[in-house]
Design an enzyme around this catalytic site. Structure first.
Site, PDB file in Angstrom:
ATOM      1  N   ARG A  13       0.820  -1.220   0.000  1.00 36.52           N
ATOM      2  CA  ARG A  13       0.000   0.000   0.000  1.00 36.52           C
ATOM      3  C   ARG A  13       0.846   1.260   0.000  1.00 36.52           C
ATOM      4  NH1 ARG A  13      -4.156  -0.571   4.869  1.00 36.52           N
ATOM      5  NH2 ARG A  13      -2.273  -1.405   5.837  1.00 36.52           N
ATOM      6  N   ARG A  14       2.029   1.193   0.624  1.00 38.97           N
ATOM      7  CA  ARG A  14       2.907   2.374   0.739  1.00 38.97           C
ATOM      8  C   ARG A  14       4.232   2.092   0.036  1.00 38.97           C
ATOM      9  NH1 ARG A  14       0.513   1.796   5.701  1.00 38.97           N
ATOM     10  NH2 ARG A  14       2.339   0.730   6.572  1.00 38.97           N
ATOM     11  N   LYS A  32      -6.694 -16.033   8.258  1.00 42.56           N
ATOM     12  CA  LYS A  32      -7.655 -16.808   9.040  1.00 42.56           C
ATOM     13  C   LYS A  32      -9.073 -16.257   8.970  1.00 42.56           C
ATOM     14  CE  LYS A  32      -5.732 -14.395  13.006  1.00 42.56           C
ATOM     15  NZ  LYS A  32      -4.530 -13.952  12.279  1.00 42.56           N
ATOM     16  N   GLU A  46      -1.369 -23.157   6.163  1.00 36.39           N
ATOM     17  CA  GLU A  46      -0.819 -23.564   7.458  1.00 36.39           C
ATOM     18  C   GLU A  46      -0.619 -22.379   8.387  1.00 36.39           C
ATOM     19  OE1 GLU A  46      -0.251 -25.844  10.168  1.00 36.39           O
ATOM     20  OE2 GLU A  46       0.276 -27.066   8.417  1.00 36.39           O
ATOM     21  N   ILE A 105       3.479 -23.535  14.192  1.00 38.93           N
ATOM     22  CA  ILE A 105       3.168 -24.902  14.613  1.00 38.93           C
ATOM     23  C   ILE A 105       2.562 -25.686  13.454  1.00 38.93           C
ATOM     24  CG2 ILE A 105       1.898 -26.337  16.244  1.00 38.93           C
ATOM     25  CD1 ILE A 105       1.752 -23.907  18.091  1.00 38.93           C
ATOM     26  N   GLU A 157      -1.888  -5.629  19.868  1.00 42.94           N
ATOM     27  CA  GLU A 157      -2.025  -4.516  18.937  1.00 42.94           C
ATOM     28  C   GLU A 157      -2.523  -3.275  19.684  1.00 42.94           C
ATOM     29  OE1 GLU A 157      -1.163  -4.656  15.845  1.00 42.94           O
ATOM     30  OE2 GLU A 157      -0.922  -6.825  15.556  1.00 42.94           O
ATOM     31  N   ASP A 197     -10.151 -13.602  16.963  1.00 45.22           N
ATOM     32  CA  ASP A 197      -9.029 -14.290  16.327  1.00 45.22           C
ATOM     33  C   ASP A 197      -9.083 -15.789  16.606  1.00 45.22           C
ATOM     34  OD1 ASP A 197      -6.040 -14.105  15.219  1.00 45.22           O
ATOM     35  OD2 ASP A 197      -5.994 -15.325  17.037  1.00 45.22           O
ATOM     36  N   LYS A 200      -9.834 -19.251  14.037  1.00 46.75           N
ATOM     37  CA  LYS A 200      -8.969 -20.426  14.008  1.00 46.75           C
ATOM     38  C   LYS A 200      -9.740 -21.686  14.391  1.00 46.75           C
ATOM     39  CE  LYS A 200      -4.937 -17.577  15.043  1.00 46.75           C
ATOM     40  NZ  LYS A 200      -3.985 -17.123  16.085  1.00 46.75           N
ATOM     41  N   GLY A 223       4.146 -13.910  15.176  1.00 44.68           N
ATOM     42  CA  GLY A 223       5.447 -13.290  14.937  1.00 44.68           C
ATOM     43  C   GLY A 223       5.875 -13.459  13.500  1.00 44.68           C
TER      44      GLY A 223
END
Length: 433
Positions: A48-49, A107, A131, A138, A192, A203, A207, A306
């Protein structure tokens, strides 16, 4: 023999995860080529930037026109790490139409529209791998989809959100309140600026929908998942759990009904015994416990978020999709043959831990016990926590046996109507027996 012509990869998004994907593709190019059987080439990066400096990425690859990138026709694999519903959904569909397989970490989109995306991938003979959408690095989606394909999975129980696990772990180990633990998570980068998706369970619910769909070979959307967050968990709840030899975790729980005719999917805080493997999962780590008929109990553990961990999962999918591309045969797609209905939360059999503030006078315990009996809920233990001096009040902690959640909810509502019950201090489910 290795093919010399490279497989071309388009990267949609170059944030924390996307930049790590690009870096590893560059630094490990020779290893990836050896594993795939052909070199891979980063052919374009949609952002976007465009003015932002992205170390290690050729500025000539940067574009703001993601649509044109996926429509080029020479792209073999599209990696989507931009998140959200749109434009990700449209871009993925376009990638299939123009000959590319897709690796996604999205997700939210998969939990909302996974069935349609799988259908589109099958229509065009393309791969859809994800995945990285569940539990970061994991390996979980592929073991459920492939390694356990010959088994019958009955239950998936897990910690799938690192932010909430960090917060609850800090509340448990340091005695901090929810707000203090959230502030620490934010300062360390685990939460966040707007933590709603994590702390309110959105979230984890996305999942859970993905995991339930794969585990039970049926279609589960995020709207089918019962969801509760951790914002109401107090230091008193944590202390009560500790007195019971438990700890509190935000769990994603997907179960096949005992009669095999339905499934359930839910996300909520729960007390679990310290002896359970999930109780020892600390800080921002994730872990998922899978129970299958032949394989028995399996546990998957590791960093759930991460840049580098998630990029690891993305690149694992990239290798698989590239291999399939060379073999001109897509990998396994959606398996939803069971078409099992998703039961509402009220039908789920659970246990409750209920803390009541009651009048300190004779007969109160009998009244409380009568309410439980009238609702058809059996009491496991009752404990008086102590009395407030001069206030004429006491505290009762009731732990139930397993019963339909609707009956337990009805019990709580009936208790609120008793004159001798001054308040319901806390309610929490108990899992992992």
């Amino acid at each position: 023999m290795m093919r010399t012509r490279p497989l071309k990869v388009a990267l949609l998004g170059c944030g924390v995860v996307g930049s790590e994907v690009a870096r590893i593709m560059t630094t490990h190019a020779d290893d990836l080529a050896a594993r795939i059987g052909a070199p891979v080439e980063l052919a374009g990066v949609a952002v976007r930037r465009p003015s932002k400096v992205r170390e290690g990425i050729d500025p000539a690859l940067i574009t703001t026109d993601a649509t044109a990138l996926v429509k080029r026709g020479d792209i073999d694999v599209v990696i989507e790490v931009i998140g959200g519903i749109e434009p990700a959904r449209t871009l993925i569909r376009s990638a299939f139409e123009h000959g590319a397989g897709v690796v996604s970490a999205n997700k939210a989109l998969l939990a909302e529209d996974g069935a349609a995306l799988h259908a589109e991938a099958e229509k065009h003979g393309r791969d859809l791998y994800y995945e990285a959408a569940v539990a970061g690095a994991i390996p979980l989606v592929r073991p459920l989809r492939e390694s356990l394909a010959g088994d019958k999975v009955n239950r998936v129980l897990g910690i799938v959100n690192g932010t909430t696990n960090f917060i609850l772990d800090k509340m448990d180990t340091s005695g901090a309140g929810y707000s203090e633990a959230l502030d620490e998570a934010t300062a360390l980068g685990y939460a966040e600026a707007d933590p709603t998706a994590d702390v309110e369970g959105f979230d984890a619910a996305a999942k859970a929908a993905i995991l339930a769909g794969i585990a039970f070979h049926t279609r589960v959307k995020i709207g089918d998942v019962h969801r509760e967050g951790i914002t109401e968990v107090t230091a008193a709840d944590i202390a009560s759990a500790r007195r019971m030899g438990c700890t509190v975790k935000l769990l994603a729980i997907c179960e096949r009904a005992a009669d095999g005719r339905s499934v359930t999917a839910r996300v909520h805080p729960a007390m679990i015994p310290l002896s359970h493997p999930l109780a020892s999962v600390r800080e921002a780590y994730n872990a998922v416990f899978v129970e299958a008929e032949a394989a028995g109990q399996l546990m998957f553990y590791g960093p759930g978020a991460g840049g580098a961990p998630t990029a690891s999962a993305v690149l694992g999918d990239l290798v698989a999709v590239c291999r399939n591309k060379l073999n001109e045969a897509p990998g396994p797609g959606e398996s939803a043959y069971t078409r099992l209905p998703v039961s509402p939360m009220g039908d789920v059999v659970t246990r409750y831990h209920i803390s009541l503030d009651v009048a300190d006078k004779p007969g109160v315990l009998a009244q409380v016990a009568t309410v439980f009996a009238e609702q058809g809920v059996s009491i496991d233990t009752v404990r008086q926590k102590g009395r407030q001096e001069g206030g004429g009040e006491a505290s009762l902690v009731v732990v139930t046996h397993r019963a339909p959640d609707a009956a337990l909810s009805g019990t709580v509502e009936a208790l609120r109507k008793l004159d001798t019950v001054r308040g319901v201090a806390s309610i929490m489910r108990v899992e992992g027996e």
